[in-house]
Design an enzyme around this catalytic site. Structure first.
Site, PDB file in Angstrom:
ATOM      1  N   HIS A  26       0.859  -1.195   0.000  1.00 48.32           N
ATOM      2  CA  HIS A  26       0.000   0.000   0.000  1.00 48.32           C
ATOM      3  C   HIS A  26       0.891   1.240   0.000  1.00 48.32           C
ATOM      4  O   HIS A  26       1.271   1.755   1.045  1.00 48.32           O
ATOM      5  CB  HIS A  26      -0.915  -0.007   1.230  1.00 48.32           C
ATOM      6  CG  HIS A  26      -2.052   0.973   1.131  1.00 48.32           C
ATOM      7  ND1 HIS A  26      -3.373   0.573   1.129  1.00 48.32           N
ATOM      8  CD2 HIS A  26      -2.078   2.315   1.014  1.00 48.32           C
ATOM      9  CE1 HIS A  26      -4.152   1.637   1.028  1.00 48.32           C
ATOM     10  NE2 HIS A  26      -3.376   2.708   0.963  1.00 48.32           N
ATOM     11  N   HIS A  28       1.237   4.867  -2.394  1.00 48.90           N
ATOM     12  CA  HIS A  28       0.687   5.680  -3.480  1.00 48.90           C
ATOM     13  C   HIS A  28       1.790   6.402  -4.244  1.00 48.90           C
ATOM     14  O   HIS A  28       2.631   7.067  -3.646  1.00 48.90           O
ATOM     15  CB  HIS A  28      -0.284   6.715  -2.919  1.00 48.90           C
ATOM     16  CG  HIS A  28      -1.564   6.128  -2.400  1.00 48.90           C
ATOM     17  ND1 HIS A  28      -2.698   6.046  -3.167  1.00 48.90           N
ATOM     18  CD2 HIS A  28      -1.872   5.594  -1.197  1.00 48.90           C
ATOM     19  CE1 HIS A  28      -3.664   5.492  -2.459  1.00 48.90           C
ATOM     20  NE2 HIS A  28      -3.188   5.206  -1.251  1.00 48.90           N
ATOM     21  N   ASP A  30       1.587   9.089  -6.118  1.00 49.42           N
ATOM     22  CA  ASP A  30       1.551  10.533  -5.941  1.00 49.42           C
ATOM     23  C   ASP A  30       1.781  10.949  -4.496  1.00 49.42           C
ATOM     24  O   ASP A  30       1.774  12.141  -4.175  1.00 49.42           O
ATOM     25  CB  ASP A  30       0.243  11.132  -6.465  1.00 49.42           C
ATOM     26  CG  ASP A  30      -0.988  10.464  -5.870  1.00 49.42           C
ATOM     27  OD1 ASP A  30      -0.850   9.448  -5.172  1.00 49.42           O
ATOM     28  OD2 ASP A  30      -2.111  10.968  -6.109  1.00 49.42           O
ATOM     29  N   HIS A 214      -9.857   0.505  -0.516  1.00 52.82           N
ATOM     30  CA  HIS A 214      -9.701   1.334   0.679  1.00 52.82           C
ATOM     31  C   HIS A 214     -10.968   1.216   1.521  1.00 52.82           C
ATOM     32  O   HIS A 214     -12.065   1.555   1.056  1.00 52.82           O
ATOM     33  CB  HIS A 214      -9.503   2.803   0.288  1.00 52.82           C
ATOM     34  CG  HIS A 214      -8.104   3.172  -0.074  1.00 52.82           C
ATOM     35  ND1 HIS A 214      -7.538   2.829  -1.280  1.00 52.82           N
ATOM     36  CD2 HIS A 214      -7.157   3.857   0.618  1.00 52.82           C
ATOM     37  CE1 HIS A 214      -6.299   3.301  -1.329  1.00 52.82           C
ATOM     38  NE2 HIS A 214      -6.038   3.922  -0.189  1.00 52.82           N
ATOM     39  N   GLU A 217     -10.810   3.056   6.991  1.00 60.05           N
ATOM     40  CA  GLU A 217      -9.862   4.127   7.301  1.00 60.05           C
ATOM     41  C   GLU A 217     -10.643   5.353   7.767  1.00 60.05           C
ATOM     42  O   GLU A 217     -10.555   5.757   8.920  1.00 60.05           O
ATOM     43  CB  GLU A 217      -9.010   4.472   6.077  1.00 60.05           C
ATOM     44  CG  GLU A 217      -7.993   5.578   6.340  1.00 60.05           C
ATOM     45  CD  GLU A 217      -7.276   6.034   5.077  1.00 60.05           C
ATOM     46  OE1 GLU A 217      -6.204   6.664   5.211  1.00 60.05           O
ATOM     47  OE2 GLU A 217      -7.776   5.790   3.962  1.00 60.05           O
ATOM     48  N   ASP A 314       1.748   3.959   2.952  1.00 63.44           N
ATOM     49  CA  ASP A 314       0.655   4.757   2.397  1.00 63.44           C
ATOM     50  C   ASP A 314       1.220   5.866   1.519  1.00 63.44           C
ATOM     51  O   ASP A 314       1.142   5.784   0.301  1.00 63.44           O
ATOM     52  CB  ASP A 314      -0.233   5.319   3.505  1.00 63.44           C
ATOM     53  CG  ASP A 314      -1.591   5.793   2.976  1.00 63.44           C
ATOM     54  OD1 ASP A 314      -1.954   5.423   1.846  1.00 63.44           O
ATOM     55  OD2 ASP A 314      -2.288   6.518   3.704  1.00 63.44           O
TER      56      ASP A 314
END
Length: 373
Positions: A26, A28, A30, A214, A217, A314
């Site tokens: 996990h 990202h 960006d 997702h 969360e 993350d």
């Protein structure tokens, strides 16, 4: 220089955590840019930034991300996505992303990102995926040239608050033999359930293409239920609020006695991997029901109960972190040793979107690396 490249994180026995083979599920694209790269790419497109040197910019991202709100946390991505609108920008970011994973000891990584957010300068969806794949492959070669080993795959994501999920699912399947290994929905969780994307998930199921969602969360048990039922999720992105379905009956000096609800029991029995991200979970308020310190994170409760927990970053830029650092934080908080960290990596290998033979090979790499540490 990549984030925290010069930091040293060790276990109580002196083991260098960075040197251990790790799996990242996990992470990202960006959310993993180098601050200096943001500065250089922003300069090329005339984008004004809140700071003009890498250290100050990195500090700005960390400060703005530590809001206790996922919605506020996500606003920092306006800057990173803005500098990822050209083929050159996407390829460079992807290449450096893999370089940084390799430097952190990651031997397998799944990189998630949303192609629909990178179309403002004329690229098509397929061109964005091709540009990212080019960068990932360059990064793999760079790691190998430095004597390392790494394998990566793309998790092609749709934004859950838009209406392009079927189009993005079809995009992911089109590239399944050219880098794409799975699908995800990302973005604001509360108010945007997986059921909104039924057509996309039906299509993916018909194509036997795996999805992680997702969930758990910024929303609770119903979101997790929707990820499993409507999204056919094989993993849960974060999933920490699954602990809301676990009732602590009593505790003594040696044991904690709990009762699992139907949902949490299902996730445990099916060995559905939880993609936890400790620092991020603190920043976004995902564990606010239990507290605001790493010791309050339900990670250890889930681990001790036998859930397939995995450890992730993350967003390395926003959280000012690496996978090595996340493992170190947990080890310090809960007195984990080398065996525990190996279990987390084997859990991640088992949950990877790879053919079974390749998952077994990945597990062997992890075991050999931990035995040789």
């Amino acid at each position: 220089m990549s984030l925290n490249e010069n930091s040293t994180y060790t276990l109580a026995d002196g083991t260098d955590i960075r040197a251990l083979p790790k799996v990242s599920l996990h992470d990202h694209l960006d959310g993993g840019l180098r601050p200096e790269t943001v500065l250089e790419l922003a300069d090329g497109i005339g984008l004004e930034l809140p700071a003009d040197d890498p250290v100050a910019l990195g500090a700005w991202f960390a400060e703005k991300s530590n809001s206790g709100s996922l919605v506020e946390y996500l606003k920092t991505f306006d800057i990173t996505t803005a500098v990822m609108q050209t083929r050159e920008g996407l390829t460079r970011v992807a290449r450096e992303f893999v370089q940084d994973l390799g430097a952190d000891g990651v031997v397998y990584g799944e990189i998630r990102w949303a192609p629909e957010q990178h179309l403002t300068r004329g690229l098509t969806l397929d061109e964005t995926v091709e540009a990212v794949q080019e960068g990932l492959e360059q990064g793999i070669e760079d790691v190998r040239a430095d004597g390392g080993r790494i394998r990566v795959g793309q998790l092609v994501s749709a934004m859950r608050h838009t209406d392009r999920s079927l189009e993005i699912a079809e995009l992911a399947v089109r590239h399944r033999d050219r880098g794409a290994v799975g699908f995800d929905i990302a973005g604001p969780e509360a108010g945007f359930p997986p059921s909104n994307h039924k057509a996309a998930f039906d299509y993916l199921a018909a194509q036997f293409f795996p999805a992680t969602v997702h969930a758990g969360e910024a929303d609770g048990l119903e979101s997790i239920r929707g990820a499993l039922l409507d999204g056919r999720a094989l993993r849960l992105g974060h999933g920490v609020r699954l602990a809301e379905d676990i009732t602590i009956e009593r505790q003594d000096d040696e044991n904690t006695y709990v009762t699992l609800g139907t949902l949490s029991q299902w996730v445990k029995d099916r060995e559905i991997a939880l993609e936890t991200s400790p620092t991020s979970n603190l920043q976004t308020g995902a564990i606010a029901a239990w507290g605001n310190d790493i010791l309050d994170h339900p990670f250890d409760l889930l681990y001790q109960l036998g859930f397939r927990v995995t450890v992730n970053t993350d967003n390395r830029l926003m959280s000012g972190t690496t996978l090595t650092r996340e493992l170190s934080i947990l080890a310090d908080a809960f007195s984990y040793d080398l065996t525990d960290l190996e279990i987390f990596q084997l859990n991640a290998a088992a949950g990877a979107f790879l053919p079974i033979e390749q998952r077994e090979e990945l597990a062997e790499i992890i075991t050999a690396g931990f035995e040789g540490s």
